[in-house]
Design a protein around this motif. Structure first.
Motif, PDB file in Angstrom:
ATOM      1  N   ARG A  75       0.839  -1.192   0.000  1.00  0.00           N
ATOM      2  CA  ARG A  75       0.000   0.000   0.000  1.00  0.00           C
ATOM      3  C   ARG A  75       0.876   1.245   0.000  1.00  0.00           C
ATOM      4  N   LEU A  76       0.506   2.191  -0.839  1.00  0.00           N
ATOM      5  CA  LEU A  76       1.199   3.474  -0.862  1.00  0.00           C
ATOM      6  C   LEU A  76       0.834   4.278   0.383  1.00  0.00           C
ATOM      7  N   PRO A  77       1.684   5.224   0.764  1.00  0.00           N
ATOM      8  CA  PRO A  77       1.288   6.145   1.837  1.00  0.00           C
ATOM      9  C   PRO A  77      -0.006   6.863   1.451  1.00  0.00           C
ATOM     10  N   SER A  78      -0.734   7.356   2.422  1.00  0.00           N
ATOM     11  CA  SER A  78      -1.989   8.049   2.146  1.00  0.00           C
ATOM     12  C   SER A  78      -1.743   9.322   1.334  1.00  0.00           C
ATOM     13  N   GLU A  79      -2.817   9.848   0.753  1.00  0.00           N
ATOM     14  CA  GLU A  79      -2.704  11.102  -0.009  1.00  0.00           C
ATOM     15  C   GLU A  79      -2.124  12.203   0.864  1.00  0.00           C
ATOM     16  N   ARG A  80      -2.587  12.273   2.108  1.00  0.00           N
ATOM     17  CA  ARG A  80      -2.110  13.318   3.021  1.00  0.00           C
ATOM     18  C   ARG A  80      -0.612  13.171   3.264  1.00  0.00           C
ATOM     19  N   GLU A  81      -0.160  11.924   3.508  1.00  0.00           N
ATOM     20  CA  GLU A  81       1.256  11.711   3.778  1.00  0.00           C
ATOM     21  C   GLU A  81       2.101  11.999   2.545  1.00  0.00           C
ATOM     22  N   LEU A  82       1.610  11.566   1.376  1.00  0.00           N
ATOM     23  CA  LEU A  82       2.355  11.842   0.144  1.00  0.00           C
ATOM     24  C   LEU A  82       2.464  13.344  -0.104  1.00  0.00           C
ATOM     25  N   ALA A  83       1.366  14.056   0.151  1.00  0.00           N
ATOM     26  CA  ALA A  83       1.372  15.510  -0.038  1.00  0.00           C
ATOM     27  C   ALA A  83       2.376  16.172   0.890  1.00  0.00           C
ATOM     28  N   GLU A  84       2.431  15.699   2.134  1.00  0.00           N
ATOM     29  CA  GLU A  84       3.361  16.275   3.112  1.00  0.00           C
ATOM     30  C   GLU A  84       4.799  15.970   2.739  1.00  0.00           C
ATOM     31  N   ARG A  85       5.056  14.739   2.310  1.00  0.00           N
ATOM     32  CA  ARG A  85       6.426  14.350   1.972  1.00  0.00           C
ATOM     33  C   ARG A  85       6.917  15.046   0.707  1.00  0.00           C
ATOM     34  N   LEU A  86       5.996  15.295  -0.233  1.00  0.00           N
ATOM     35  CA  LEU A  86       6.371  15.971  -1.475  1.00  0.00           C
ATOM     36  C   LEU A  86       6.294  17.493  -1.358  1.00  0.00           C
ATOM     37  N   GLY A  87       5.655  17.965  -0.292  1.00  0.00           N
ATOM     38  CA  GLY A  87       5.532  19.405  -0.095  1.00  0.00           C
ATOM     39  C   GLY A  87       4.581  20.075  -1.056  1.00  0.00           C
ATOM     40  N   ILE A  88       3.517  19.346  -1.425  1.00  0.00           N
ATOM     41  CA  ILE A  88       2.536  19.896  -2.368  1.00  0.00           C
ATOM     42  C   ILE A  88       1.129  19.672  -1.833  1.00  0.00           C
ATOM     43  N   GLY A  89       0.128  20.177  -2.552  1.00  0.00           N
ATOM     44  CA  GLY A  89      -1.255  20.022  -2.136  1.00  0.00           C
ATOM     45  C   GLY A  89      -1.802  18.639  -2.479  1.00  0.00           C
ATOM     46  N   ARG A  90      -2.805  18.201  -1.741  1.00  0.00           N
ATOM     47  CA  ARG A  90      -3.421  16.898  -1.976  1.00  0.00           C
ATOM     48  C   ARG A  90      -4.077  16.784  -3.353  1.00  0.00           C
ATOM     49  N   PRO A  91      -4.684  17.869  -3.904  1.00  0.00           N
ATOM     50  CA  PRO A  91      -5.273  17.753  -5.250  1.00  0.00           C
ATOM     51  C   PRO A  91      -4.253  17.326  -6.308  1.00  0.00           C
ATOM     52  N   SER A  92      -3.018  17.836  -6.208  1.00  0.00           N
ATOM     53  CA  SER A  92      -1.976  17.470  -7.179  1.00  0.00           C
ATOM     54  C   SER A  92      -1.608  16.003  -7.041  1.00  0.00           C
TER      55      SER A  92
END
Length: 248
Positions: free
Chosen positions: A40-57
């Motif tokens: 399983r990939l990290p959640s959208e929220r975690e991916l957004a935080e790790r990438l430093g971008i918004g969840r929509p992207s």
């Protein structure tokens, strides 16, 4: 000579969207040893935080990855890595397009330019029988029982719009472009790629605009539909390139 060098150095910088950057990072992450098939990939929220971008992207990038068959979204569970079906398809598409002496960017760009205007003209000139034929094909798209049936109906839908524009040259050009993609998909067993809800809804919008003889609306709807398709094709081809480099 100096002026030519200056022009080369100061040439226009292409705009890159945050979503495209996110897509590139996520593809590299999936192809790395950091995560394997079934995980399983990290959640959208975690991916957004790790990438430093918004969840929509992040969400838009994941949508393209799911279209490629690289990830699978499961309601209530998250997003999981699947097999890398897009890679082999991407290699073949890259070779096919190279035989045209063009890049995938140019081919996809040509479809957007030609088909958007083609839809505009079709909305103005389509006969009642042509609209009825489009309606029947749309029903085949929306009720397709398999990805291969969906793709066949999808290609037919675009061919019918080309014919409804009543321009022999445009019809011939689009027939060639669509046939190239269709043959490639068939040869590379692209029915591994899942059906797309976005594709279903945008086909319906295109049809509605043409049936209502809304020329501007048809052009906009076709452009939006092909924008997603273009992102998908570019991602598929880049996967083929990425996979080839990883194998060396």
């Amino acid at each position: 000579m100096h002026q030519q060098a200056d022009k080369a150095i100061l040439s226009r910088i292409d705009r890159v969207s945050v979503k495209d950057l996110a897509l590139d990072r996520l593809k590299k992450y999936i192809f790395s040893n950091a995560i394997s098939s079934g995980q399983r990939l990290p959640s959208e929220r975690e991916l957004a935080e790790r990438l430093g971008i918004g969840r929509p992207s992040v969400r838009e990038a994941l949508k393209v990855l799911e279209a490629l068959g690289l990830v699978e979204s499961r309601i209530g569970e998250g997003t999981f890595v699947t097999h890398q079906s897009g890679a082999s398809i991407g290699r073949h598409i890259g070779v096919s397009l190279a035989s045209w002496g063009s890049t995938v960017v140019e081919i996809c760009g040509a479809r957007q330019i030609i088909e958007a205007e083609c839809a505009r003209v079709a909305a103005e000139q389509a006969s009642a029988s042509e609209i009825e034929s489009l309606a029947q094909t749309l029903q085949q798209i929306e009720t397709a029982g398999s990805p291969s049936d969906y793709l066949a109906a999808d290609m037919q839908f675009h061919r019918q719009i080309a014919h409804a524009a009543h321009n022999t040259i445009v019809t011939h050009i689009l027939e060639n472009l669509i046939t190239l993609l269709e043959e490639t998909l068939h040869e590379e067993q692209a029915d591994q790629l899942p059906l797309q809800e976005e594709g279903l809804s945008t086909h319906r919008t295109i049809f509605t605009m043409i049936a209502n003889h809304d020329a501007d609306g048809a052009a906009v709807a076709m452009r939006q539909h092909l924008q997603f398709s273009t992102e998908l094709w570019l991602a598929i081809v880049s996967l083929g390139t990425q996979s080839s480099s990883d194998e060396k």
